[in-house]
Design a protein around this motif. Sequence first.
Motif, mmCIF file in Angstrom:
data_model
loop_
_atom_site.group_PDB
_atom_site.id
_atom_site.type_symbol
_atom_site.label_atom_id
_atom_site.label_comp_id
_atom_site.label_asym_id
_atom_site.label_seq_id
_atom_site.Cartn_x
_atom_site.Cartn_y
_atom_site.Cartn_z
ATOM 1 N N ILE A 172 -5.095 10.426 -11.092
ATOM 2 C CA ILE A 172 -4.126 9.413 -11.564
ATOM 3 C C ILE A 172 -4.230 8.201 -10.643
ATOM 4 N N PRO A 173 -5.184 7.312 -10.875
ATOM 5 C CA PRO A 173 -5.424 6.182 -9.968
ATOM 6 C C PRO A 173 -4.222 5.263 -9.799
ATOM 7 N N SER A 174 -3.335 5.200 -10.794
ATOM 8 C CA SER A 174 -2.202 4.261 -10.717
ATOM 9 C C SER A 174 -1.283 4.557 -9.543
ATOM 10 N N ILE A 175 -1.162 5.842 -9.149
ATOM 11 C CA ILE A 175 -0.256 6.155 -8.047
ATOM 12 C C ILE A 175 -0.835 5.701 -6.709
ATOM 13 N N MET A 176 -2.156 5.588 -6.636
ATOM 14 C CA MET A 176 -2.784 5.115 -5.400
ATOM 15 C C MET A 176 -2.589 3.604 -5.250
ATOM 16 N N GLN A 177 -2.348 2.911 -6.369
ATOM 17 C CA GLN A 177 -2.201 1.456 -6.340
ATOM 18 C C GLN A 177 -0.744 1.012 -6.294
ATOM 19 N N LEU A 178 0.178 1.954 -6.107
ATOM 20 C CA LEU A 178 1.597 1.600 -6.091
ATOM 21 C C LEU A 178 1.894 0.566 -5.014
ATOM 22 N N SER A 179 2.718 -0.417 -5.397
ATOM 23 C CA SER A 179 3.093 -1.482 -4.470
ATOM 24 C C SER A 179 4.531 -1.898 -4.750
ATOM 25 N N ALA A 180 5.254 -2.261 -3.703
ATOM 26 C CA ALA A 180 6.625 -2.743 -3.872
ATOM 27 C C ALA A 180 6.718 -4.238 -3.616
ATOM 28 N N THR A 181 5.601 -4.911 -3.455
ATOM 29 C CA THR A 181 5.590 -6.321 -3.089
ATOM 30 C C THR A 181 6.262 -7.198 -4.134
ATOM 31 N N THR A 182 5.910 -7.002 -5.390
ATOM 32 C CA THR A 182 6.441 -7.835 -6.467
ATOM 33 C C THR A 182 7.937 -7.704 -6.596
ATOM 34 N N THR A 183 8.433 -6.483 -6.482
ATOM 35 C CA THR A 183 9.862 -6.231 -6.632
ATOM 36 C C THR A 183 10.659 -6.959 -5.557
ATOM 37 N N THR A 185 -4.119 19.102 1.803
ATOM 38 C CA THR A 185 -5.149 18.065 1.998
ATOM 39 C C THR A 185 -5.951 17.837 0.713
ATOM 40 N N ILE A 186 -6.325 18.922 0.045
ATOM 41 C CA ILE A 186 -7.078 18.793 -1.211
ATOM 42 C C ILE A 186 -6.241 18.064 -2.270
ATOM 43 N N PHE A 187 -4.970 18.470 -2.415
ATOM 44 C CA PHE A 187 -4.102 17.830 -3.409
ATOM 45 C C PHE A 187 -3.928 16.341 -3.126
ATOM 46 N N SER A 188 -3.813 15.987 -1.838
ATOM 47 C CA SER A 188 -3.592 14.584 -1.470
ATOM 48 C C SER A 188 -4.807 13.703 -1.794
ATOM 49 N N ILE A 189 -5.960 14.336 -1.942
ATOM 50 C CA ILE A 189 -7.179 13.603 -2.319
ATOM 51 C C ILE A 189 -7.383 13.618 -3.838
ATOM 52 N N VAL A 190 -7.113 14.781 -4.449
ATOM 53 C CA VAL A 190 -7.401 14.960 -5.872
ATOM 54 C C VAL A 190 -6.431 14.178 -6.774
ATOM 55 N N PHE A 205 0.826 -1.208 0.000
ATOM 56 C CA PHE A 205 0.000 0.000 0.000
ATOM 57 C C PHE A 205 0.863 1.263 0.000
ATOM 58 N N VAL A 206 1.867 1.292 -0.845
ATOM 59 C CA VAL A 206 2.786 2.433 -0.886
ATOM 60 C C VAL A 206 2.030 3.733 -1.177
ATOM 61 N N GLY A 207 1.228 3.753 -2.222
ATOM 62 C CA GLY A 207 0.502 4.966 -2.605
ATOM 63 C C GLY A 207 -0.489 5.408 -1.549
ATOM 64 N N LYS A 208 -1.266 4.467 -1.035
ATOM 65 C CA LYS A 208 -2.284 4.806 -0.027
ATOM 66 C C LYS A 208 -1.640 5.403 1.217
ATOM 67 N N ALA A 209 -0.515 4.810 1.663
ATOM 68 C CA ALA A 209 0.152 5.298 2.878
ATOM 69 C C ALA A 209 0.735 6.690 2.672
ATOM 70 N N MET A 210 1.320 6.934 1.503
ATOM 71 C CA MET A 210 1.923 8.240 1.238
ATOM 72 C C MET A 210 0.873 9.350 1.220
ATOM 73 N N PHE A 211 -0.187 9.149 0.468
ATOM 74 C CA PHE A 211 -1.176 10.221 0.321
ATOM 75 C C PHE A 211 -2.049 10.361 1.565
ATOM 76 N N GLY A 212 -2.201 9.289 2.315
ATOM 77 C CA GLY A 212 -2.870 9.404 3.609
ATOM 78 C C GLY A 212 -2.067 10.258 4.573
ATOM 79 N N SER A 213 -0.737 10.060 4.591
ATOM 80 C CA SER A 213 0.144 10.871 5.452
ATOM 81 C C SER A 213 0.071 12.343 5.070
ATOM 82 N N LEU A 214 0.063 12.618 3.768
ATOM 83 C CA LEU A 214 0.010 14.009 3.305
ATOM 84 C C LEU A 214 -1.303 14.685 3.707
ATOM 85 N N ALA A 215 -2.408 13.947 3.616
ATOM 86 C CA ALA A 215 -3.701 14.522 3.994
ATOM 87 C C ALA A 215 -3.718 14.903 5.467
#
Length: 403
Positions: A388-399, A378-383, A275-285
């Motif tokens: 760009i939905p792909s950044i919210m789905q970023l994951s490092a698991t496969t790597t 806060t607005i930017f972290s949501i918008v 959950f790389v993307g979710k954690a990053m943008f949640g922290s920013l919000a």
Amino acid sequence: MASLLHNRRFILYNSKNSFVNIGYNLYQITIPFFSFIYFHSIVFTGIILFVEYGIYTLTFLSGPIVDKVEDRRYIMFLSEIVIGISALILALLIHIGRLNEYIFIAIVAFMAIGHDIMWTADWTVIPIIVDKEDLPRANGYSNAIGNASSTVGFVLGGFLIIVFNAFFSMVLYSLCLFAGSFLTLVMPIALTKGERKMRDGLISGWRYVFKGNSNLLILSIIISIFSFFSLLPVLGITYIFASSSSLYYSLMFSLFYVGAMFSGIAIGKYFPLRFVGKAMFGSLAVMGILLVAAVVLSSLIILDTLFWFLIGFFSSSYYTIYRIYLKIVTPKEIIGRTASNLYTFRGIATALGSVFFPILFLAYGIHSVFIISGILITIFSIVFPIIIPSIMQLSATTTVQNA
């Protein structure tokens, strides 16, 4: 964790970094305070930070140099020695009272060049000295150790500001850099021949940035927008507390980085691989909300200390996750170029913010600036994740699993 504790180079690296971080944060807490008090201008403080972070945007020039050097300890050693000598010169000029605005800017600029090289090389170290499956833990724990030593630097710097003056901070800064440079020399940091497959040079580094990992490039550009606000807490603490109370200035500055220290511990233990993307943008919000709260409730000093601690925690969280993600997904032989190239976007935004916000403080007042900035973050972290939905789905698991 056991494998890291038995890794001699990992222990040496963190010991060296502890000295460097203590020194740099002595510098970091002293320079805004000294420039504001000595030259009587928050705008001049912004100019100093603009020069420093403006030069940091040129780190992409040091990337090819760092990646070309087989054993990174030698280039790190040289940069640490240069910075240490520069700090001694600054201390001497402060002591004899011969420092003016132009000399001050020149020395800050020269040290920033040294930091460009040192930090670019530092990006490459952990992927060289630890196994790939240990990268999340190693980066998280190193970040926590770094923030802990940074806190020591801020506490020492605050004490020296309150009791003595900037001269003692700069002398101690230089001694810390010299101690760190000694440990650097006894820590081999070399890639094996089998790990050097990609071409050297500036162009090959940029080619990887634009063609090798589009998600990392998009994420870095978006992060640069948030970087415009990254010096807002530092400028805010300086403007609110430096002239009224050196004690509160030191306390808030230190608590800001204590929060960052705890963030490193938490992320090292619970790095969100999936959950790389979710954690990053949640922290920013959350950080945006806290920036508003910090100035709205600044009259309640006990509550205000908690807010600066939490701002440090969440502002460090998103960047620590970004750093770890970059190191996981980037081939180790090109990390120096990739990290320094991508910093160009963040560096430009940070430098612009450093001169923009002091002017806004004077024009509209710090409360209005913090409130609007917090709301925008806060607005930017949501918008952005929506656009760009792909950044919210970023994951490092496969790597990591494929390491």
